[in-house]
Design a protein around this motif. Sequence first.
Motif, PDB file in Angstrom:
ATOM      1  N   GLU A   1       9.042  25.810  28.916  1.00  0.00           N
ATOM      2  CA  GLU A   1       9.149  24.383  29.233  1.00  0.00           C
ATOM      3  C   GLU A   1      10.607  23.969  29.322  1.00  0.00           C
ATOM      4  O   GLU A   1      11.015  23.296  30.257  1.00  0.00           O
ATOM      5  CB  GLU A   1       8.410  23.550  28.173  1.00  0.00           C
ATOM      6  CG  GLU A   1       8.511  22.047  28.392  1.00  0.00           C
ATOM      7  CD  GLU A   1       9.790  21.446  27.857  1.00  0.00           C
ATOM      8  OE1 GLU A   1      10.340  20.559  28.522  1.00  0.00           O
ATOM      9  OE2 GLU A   1      10.241  21.859  26.785  1.00  0.00           O
ATOM     10  N   GLN A   2      11.386  24.373  28.351  1.00  0.00           N
ATOM     11  CA  GLN A   2      12.793  23.992  28.333  1.00  0.00           C
ATOM     12  C   GLN A   2      13.523  24.554  29.551  1.00  0.00           C
ATOM     13  O   GLN A   2      14.228  23.831  30.246  1.00  0.00           O
ATOM     14  CB  GLN A   2      13.448  24.479  27.043  1.00  0.00           C
ATOM     15  CG  GLN A   2      14.881  24.015  26.911  1.00  0.00           C
ATOM     16  CD  GLN A   2      15.499  24.434  25.601  1.00  0.00           C
ATOM     17  OE1 GLN A   2      15.093  25.433  25.003  1.00  0.00           O
ATOM     18  NE2 GLN A   2      16.477  23.694  25.144  1.00  0.00           N
ATOM     19  N   ASN A   3      13.360  25.835  29.816  1.00  0.00           N
ATOM     20  CA  ASN A   3      14.041  26.470  30.944  1.00  0.00           C
ATOM     21  C   ASN A   3      13.528  25.947  32.286  1.00  0.00           C
ATOM     22  O   ASN A   3      14.311  25.684  33.191  1.00  0.00           O
ATOM     23  CB  ASN A   3      13.895  27.990  30.872  1.00  0.00           C
ATOM     24  CG  ASN A   3      14.591  28.565  29.661  1.00  0.00           C
ATOM     25  OD1 ASN A   3      15.544  28.014  29.141  1.00  0.00           O
ATOM     26  ND2 ASN A   3      14.092  29.693  29.187  1.00  0.00           N
ATOM     27  N   GLY A   4      12.223  25.803  32.402  1.00  0.00           N
ATOM     28  CA  GLY A   4      11.634  25.325  33.648  1.00  0.00           C
ATOM     29  C   GLY A   4      11.998  23.892  33.957  1.00  0.00           C
ATOM     30  O   GLY A   4      12.270  23.538  35.105  1.00  0.00           O
ATOM     31  N   THR A   5      12.030  23.049  32.936  1.00  0.00           N
ATOM     32  CA  THR A   5      12.396  21.650  33.136  1.00  0.00           C
ATOM     33  C   THR A   5      13.854  21.527  33.552  1.00  0.00           C
ATOM     34  O   THR A   5      14.185  20.763  34.461  1.00  0.00           O
ATOM     35  CB  THR A   5      12.115  20.833  31.859  1.00  0.00           C
ATOM     36  OG1 THR A   5      10.719  20.911  31.562  1.00  0.00           O
ATOM     37  CG2 THR A   5      12.496  19.383  32.027  1.00  0.00           C
ATOM     38  N   LYS A   6      14.739  22.291  32.923  1.00  0.00           N
ATOM     39  CA  LYS A   6      16.158  22.271  33.300  1.00  0.00           C
ATOM     40  C   LYS A   6      16.333  22.702  34.749  1.00  0.00           C
ATOM     41  O   LYS A   6      17.066  22.069  35.506  1.00  0.00           O
ATOM     42  CB  LYS A   6      16.967  23.195  32.387  1.00  0.00           C
ATOM     43  CG  LYS A   6      17.246  22.635  31.032  1.00  0.00           C
ATOM     44  CD  LYS A   6      18.070  23.623  30.218  1.00  0.00           C
ATOM     45  CE  LYS A   6      18.262  23.158  28.794  1.00  0.00           C
ATOM     46  NZ  LYS A   6      18.991  24.156  27.995  1.00  0.00           N
ATOM     47  N   ALA A   7      15.659  23.776  35.149  1.00  0.00           N
ATOM     48  CA  ALA A   7      15.769  24.276  36.518  1.00  0.00           C
ATOM     49  C   ALA A   7      15.213  23.255  37.511  1.00  0.00           C
ATOM     50  O   ALA A   7      15.812  23.004  38.558  1.00  0.00           O
ATOM     51  CB  ALA A   7      15.032  25.605  36.659  1.00  0.00           C
ATOM     52  N   PHE A   8      14.085  22.643  37.184  1.00  0.00           N
ATOM     53  CA  PHE A   8      13.472  21.647  38.055  1.00  0.00           C
ATOM     54  C   PHE A   8      14.403  20.456  38.237  1.00  0.00           C
ATOM     55  O   PHE A   8      14.608  19.985  39.356  1.00  0.00           O
ATOM     56  CB  PHE A   8      12.124  21.191  37.477  1.00  0.00           C
ATOM     57  CG  PHE A   8      11.422  20.182  38.335  1.00  0.00           C
ATOM     58  CD1 PHE A   8      10.633  20.606  39.395  1.00  0.00           C
ATOM     59  CD2 PHE A   8      11.549  18.826  38.089  1.00  0.00           C
ATOM     60  CE1 PHE A   8       9.985  19.668  40.192  1.00  0.00           C
ATOM     61  CE2 PHE A   8      10.915  17.891  38.882  1.00  0.00           C
ATOM     62  CZ  PHE A   8      10.118  18.314  39.943  1.00  0.00           C
TER      63      PHE A   8
END
Length: 67
Positions: free
Chosen positions: A54-61
């Motif tokens: 969630e943390q990595n995906g949200t940052k990338a998004f």
Amino acid sequence: MTTINERLQIIIDKIFDRNKAKFAKAIGIAPTSVSNYLSEKRKSTPSADILEKEQNGTKAFKAENDK
């Protein structure tokens, strides 16, 4: 104090325009898993690896969409 499930809902509402499927795709999990975390009936607690996704995906998004 908010639960992790409530915080996930806030992230989905604010960053992913309330779109659970878009959130699931961004972090690489099945949309049904997101529903299980947010459902009043099931209220599963996400594991540490899901929270990391969630943390990595949200940052990338956000990085892709803030351009």
